[in-house]
Design an enzyme around this catalytic site. Sequence first.
Site, mmCIF file in Angstrom:
data_model
loop_
_atom_site.group_PDB
_atom_site.id
_atom_site.type_symbol
_atom_site.label_atom_id
_atom_site.label_comp_id
_atom_site.label_asym_id
_atom_site.label_seq_id
_atom_site.Cartn_x
_atom_site.Cartn_y
_atom_site.Cartn_z
ATOM 1 N N ASN A 89 -11.790 26.224 -42.784
ATOM 2 C CA ASN A 89 -13.236 26.176 -42.590
ATOM 3 C C ASN A 89 -13.904 25.194 -43.556
ATOM 4 O OD1 ASN A 89 -11.888 28.370 -43.878
ATOM 5 N ND2 ASN A 89 -13.850 29.214 -44.498
ATOM 6 N N THR A 90 -14.951 24.546 -43.085
ATOM 7 C CA THR A 90 -15.722 23.609 -43.914
ATOM 8 C C THR A 90 -17.215 23.908 -43.713
ATOM 9 O OG1 THR A 90 -15.605 22.024 -42.075
ATOM 10 C CG2 THR A 90 -14.028 21.719 -43.866
ATOM 11 N N GLU A 159 -11.016 17.472 -34.177
ATOM 12 C CA GLU A 159 -10.861 18.240 -32.942
ATOM 13 C C GLU A 159 -12.178 18.273 -32.177
ATOM 14 O OE1 GLU A 159 -8.112 19.407 -31.424
ATOM 15 O OE2 GLU A 159 -9.676 19.594 -29.912
ATOM 16 N N LEU A 161 -12.541 20.160 -29.189
ATOM 17 C CA LEU A 161 -12.612 21.268 -28.225
ATOM 18 C C LEU A 161 -13.919 22.025 -28.382
ATOM 19 C CD1 LEU A 161 -12.203 24.357 -29.557
ATOM 20 C CD2 LEU A 161 -9.911 23.517 -29.925
ATOM 21 N N LEU A 221 -24.371 15.305 -29.303
ATOM 22 C CA LEU A 221 -24.392 16.413 -28.337
ATOM 23 C C LEU A 221 -25.565 17.343 -28.630
ATOM 24 C CD1 LEU A 221 -20.546 17.165 -28.196
ATOM 25 C CD2 LEU A 221 -21.958 16.324 -26.300
ATOM 26 N N CYS A 270 -20.705 24.781 -35.559
ATOM 27 C CA CYS A 270 -20.571 23.378 -35.969
ATOM 28 C C CYS A 270 -21.793 22.478 -35.813
ATOM 29 C CB CYS A 270 -19.385 22.766 -35.252
ATOM 30 S SG CYS A 270 -17.840 23.498 -35.832
#
Length: 469
Positions: A89-90, A159, A161, A221, A270
């Site tokens: 995790n970040t 990533e 996804l 996005l 995120c």
Amino acid sequence: MKITCIGAGYVGGPTMAMIAGKCPGIDVTVVDINESRIAAWNDTDLSKLPVFEPGLDEIVGEARGRNLHFSTDVDSAIGEADMIFISVNTPTKTYGTGKGQAADLKWVERCARQIAELVERDIIIVEKSTVPIRTAAMIKSVLRAVGKEDKVKVLSNPEFLAEGTAVADLSNPDRVLIGGEDEESIEKLVSVYAQWVPREKILTTNLWSSELSKLTANAFLAQRVSSINSISALCEVTGADVGEVAKAIGTDSRIGPRFLQASVGFGGSCFQKDILNLTYLCDYFGLPEVAAYWKSVIELNDWQKRRFAEKIVHTLFNTVAEKKIGILGFAFKKDTNDTRESAAIYVCRDLLIEKAHLAIYDPRVSLQQIIRDLEYVGITDAQDLVKSGALSKVDSVDQAAADSHALAILTEWDEFKTLDYNAIFETMKKPAWLFDGRNIVDRKKASATGFDVYSIGKGESHGAEWEVR
Ligand code: NAD
Ligand code: UGA
């Protein structure tokens, strides 16, 4: 080849399951310090996997024990690996310099130090976590300090996804991105993905472009969602329909149709964290105008969530005190059990502050999780509210609706798309309101039943009995 992945979360678990499933010749071990998470990944009952993703149980069931292993023995897995993915995790820092904005890299650094200490042979480290630009330089410094810089090559492989569609996204990605400086190690990682991803979809760049592309993709996005949500508010006061506007602009091939679904606000672990991280980097590198531009995407999102809760209070005659409101959906989107930064948390918080009584139904989220999330955003008496009955988790739409003044749809679970309006309406107090934060309600049908309906970017439509208003 032996691959180790540090971090068995929403990314590490599904990503490694996919690699193991597609590459039977690669032995994959996923490690985590969280014992209960690893135990859940090893549970023989596949419905108990710690991450709910459609189709994931099948892939894990097939590969686990063959070439996919889950373990808490981090040291051994590091010692045996040819390639180590860091997938920890970040999150946004909650203390010190950069609090509330910068990414907290302490878990990534811990992994780098552990690898530096244990590794004795040539390996490749793959940054899978989303990290600020130049994190690879930090990892290299840690290795250099113990004289292992030449043994270990560092690649960036962010990533892309999305939760809820992880299996489809991983098996048929738009692209795989690999950033690095060393051709041989890049090719080794390319050859893993090339076992199922067409080569032309595997992009290679320098390290820094790859790291920055991940933050930029999420910012773009999220910006689309905030853009359409800003227009949703304008639609409501002018009589335009945001769905029609989205369709009209989305058919322009330069704009495209996806990510134009107006909503109660974006959530997830995120979008917000990565934009905050981007703004921190911009400020750090002396670009406050750029930082301000991206910050506005988050500000608009916060406003959209607040606006929705205020709409409910205002509509219910300016008070929701002791009124039961049924909340449909708590996850940040459908088909996931993840609630991180879910718009529902903030809407529920605002309604509880107004002393509403909430009955929450979500097919995948537990009461414990709801309490934890609400406590985190300041509802410190969430446990007491449960005891007093002012906050409850119920097991069906019907239970959420019974005797309530309003229903608020906060997650677009499929089962909410086919509500039995008649049956629900009968059991609710009147006037019965339906606040649709996901634009999935059939407004004509619901209004004909008698519901007063509010939809994002469409305004209000009143039920048959109250048409005179
Ligand atoms: P997560 O919190 O679900 O999982 C991270 C795991 O790492 C935890 O289980 C934690 O116990 C473990 N961990 C932390 N430090 C460790 C250590 N030193 N040794 C062993 N295990 C350790 O997080 P996530 O959602 O899987 O996200 C991981 C990274 O991937 C983040 O940087 C995130 O931004 C990025 N990302 C997430 C998504 C997503 O959909 N969730 C998508 C793309 C990228
Ligand atoms: C997002 C990105 O889509 C992934 O590419 C990325 O890998 C991931 O973040 C990450 O880095 O963690 P995710 O957050 O899982 O994936 O889910 P999205 O489908 O992007 O949805 C995010 C939020 O935006 C949800 O709350 C969703 O309901 C909302 N949303 C999305 C809208 O409100 N409208 C839309 O049109 C699209």
